[in-house]
Enzyme design. Structure first.
Site, short mmCIF file in Angstrom:
data_model
loop_
_atom_site.label_atom_id
_atom_site.label_comp_id
_atom_site.label_asym_id
_atom_site.label_seq_id
_atom_site.Cartn_x
_atom_site.Cartn_y
_atom_site.Cartn_z
N HIS A 211 58.01 42.51 62.73
CA HIS A 211 56.85 42.83 61.89
C HIS A 211 56.84 44.30 61.44
O HIS A 211 56.66 44.60 60.26
CB HIS A 211 55.54 42.54 62.62
N LYS B 199 60.56 33.43 64.67
CA LYS B 199 61.08 34.52 65.47
C LYS B 199 60.83 34.22 66.95
O LYS B 199 59.94 33.42 67.23
CB LYS B 199 60.42 35.85 65.08
#
Ligand code: BG6
Length: 488
Positions: A239, A147
């Site tokens: 997340h 990411k």
């Protein structure tokens, strides 16, 4: 379809910060415990003009620095170093890339390969194109991506399109390292390994859910990246939304990639958009000023960065999932840097008893709650009302106490693994369950983009909060406005 384990791992960005902090120590731990395929070779690549010995030195140093002394093992390190080599290459240097792919061909024979791209995301599509052009994009080739996949929906779609031109989607493994954490796995085990929770896991019984990822660290020298990103993009887009999906999703039919990811995407698609006229009431943003964390004085964000900034280092959101299971239940999400303690947890507060038989005696009945703590310790707490011991001449006294399961203590004989150990093994074995599918990333960006547009449209700026506090007061009102308070 069965997948062969890869026998070559190529890491782009192999000298970078992530590699030194996480990737190389994880490979060491796997090698030490004999978990890597016997024939696996590791080829590091980056711009740095190192030779094999120089890179092996860097691997040894990062293991020395990052692995706990008790886990050091000189022989295991030696065996790891024997598998490792290095080939310098800048992606925009076609001669260097040609030499790199030539080395990949030599090393792989006809074995499967995992390419791990731990570079700036703008290089993902060019690297994948170069690999595909060299005949390294077809069956048996897998690509692991770090990411952030982009900065917004448009850039993420562009990166995904570039990557998917070279690699089929089922061979693209997008990392969210939270999915590799033990505590996150346990969330799945807890929800779907127990019959107890499922009947209660819905709007009829749950009053509110809070998902917190609190950090004590500041931006740690990553100011340039972070200031462009902010807490919403850096933490919520990935997340927090992944934790959210695992908490809110329907039971998948199997614990396998398609079944799990199909359920997660349904949650993301049911997330109600926070529109422009709602950002002021459904979101709160903050930026830490100077303060103290754990008794140590720390500078504010602007001082750390060296200039003024409008970047949010804290965000709190009130989200809703528009489906039958969760209709009307608020999901409060929050994350921030320089908060009082490090803590990742999911808190589910159940509805109050329908009628309290203790009201006349003045005893307060608190609602039950389930707390799933993922870090720093793994712990499950079930908050229950109990009677306080005594003869109760003045009326029954009740107290809320926790049924408390400390998973570190309970499983003290089991070592705790770094998230990347599991993720590397899964990628090498070709199991995509714990990786993020393209539609998930894009649905998450769509939701995040709407919030950012709302902030920009309304000129919403982060409010200052002292380092070491629980964020700006606007976050408190976000929950209190609806009769809820944050768990602290
Ligand atoms: C990263 C973010 O993805 O996760 C960081 O970019 C953050 O800003 C980190 O600090 C938190 O990860 P962990 O594993 O320490 O909770």
């Amino acid at each position: 379809m069965s997948v062969r384990p890869a026998h070559l791992l190529v890491i782009f960005g192999a000298t970078g910060d992530l590699a030194q902090r996480m990737l190389l120590p994880s490979l060491f731990a796997l090698a030490r415990d004999g978990l890597l395929p016997e024939r696996l070779r590791i080829l590091g690549s980056a711009r740095s003009a190192l030779d094999n010995e120089g890179f092996r030195q860097l691997v040894a140093e990062s293991v020395a620095r990052r692995v706990a002394p008790a886990d050091h093992d000189a022989l295991a390190l030696q065996r790891l170093l024997e598998r490792v080599e290095y080939q310098p290459a800048a992606v925009d240097d076609s001669a260097a890339m040609a030499a790199l792919v030539a080395r990949v061909h030599e090393l792989r024979g006809n074995a499967d390969v995992v390419f791990h791209l731990s570079t700036a995301p703008r290089w993902y599509a060019p690297i994948c194109a170069a690999l595909a052009a060299a005949g390294l994009g077809g069956p048996g080739m897998r690509v692991l991506l770090e990411k952030p996949i982009g900065h917004d929906l448009a850039s993420s779609m562009a990166i995904n399109a570039g990557v998917c031109q070279a690699f089929d989607e089922d061979r693209v493994f997008r990392i969210d390292h939270y999915l590799g954490k033990e505590g996150v796995q346990n969330l799945i085990a807890l929800r779907f390994g127990n019959a107890l929770f499922e009947p209660l896991w819905n709007a009829q019984h749950i009053e509110q859910v809070q998902i917190t990822v609190a950090e004590t660290v500041g931006v740690e020298g990553r100011g340039d990246y972070y200031d462009d990103s902010g807490a919403l993009r850096d933490m919520v887009q990935n997340h927090l939304l992944q934790l959210f999906c695992l908490t809110a999703m329907e039971p998948p039919s199997h614990f396998e990639p398609t079944a799990v990811r199909n359920e997660k995407i349904k949650v993301l698609r049911s997330l109600r958009m926070i529109e422009r006229d709602q950002v002021a009431t459904h979101t709160a943003i903050g930026q830490y000023g100077p303060g103290a964390v754990a008794g140590v004085a720390v500078p504010g964000y602007a001082e750390e960065l060296g200039r003024e900034s409008r970047c949010e280092t804290y965000v709190a959101l009130r989200a809703h999932v528009d489906n039958w299971r969760w209709s009307g239940v608020p999901f409060y999400l929050r994350t921030g840097k320089r908060l009082p303690r490090r803590c990742t947890e999911i808190y589910l507060q159940f509805r109050a008893v329908p009628h309290s038989i203790f009201a006349q005696a003045g005893a307060r009945v608190e609602p039950n709650a389930l707390v799933i703590r993922l870090q720093p310790e793994e712990r499950i707490e079930m908050m229950l009302m109990n009677k306080t011991p005594g003869l109760d001449r003045g009326g029954l006294k009740l107290a809320q106490v926790a049924l408390d399961l400390d998973l570190h203590e309970r499983f003290s004989a089991h070592s705790r693994r770094l998230a990347y150990e599991r993720l590397y093994l899964d990628a090498i074995e070709g199991n995509g369950t714990l990786f993020v599918r393209r539609d998930e990333t894009e649905a998450a960006w769509q939701w995040i983009d709407t919030i950012i547009q709302g902030w920009q449209h309304g000129g919403m700026l982060p409010r200052s909060y002292p380092a070491g506090s629980w964020g700006p007061s606007s976050a408190v009102s976000l929950a209190e406005r609806h009769g809820h308070s944050w768990r602290e």
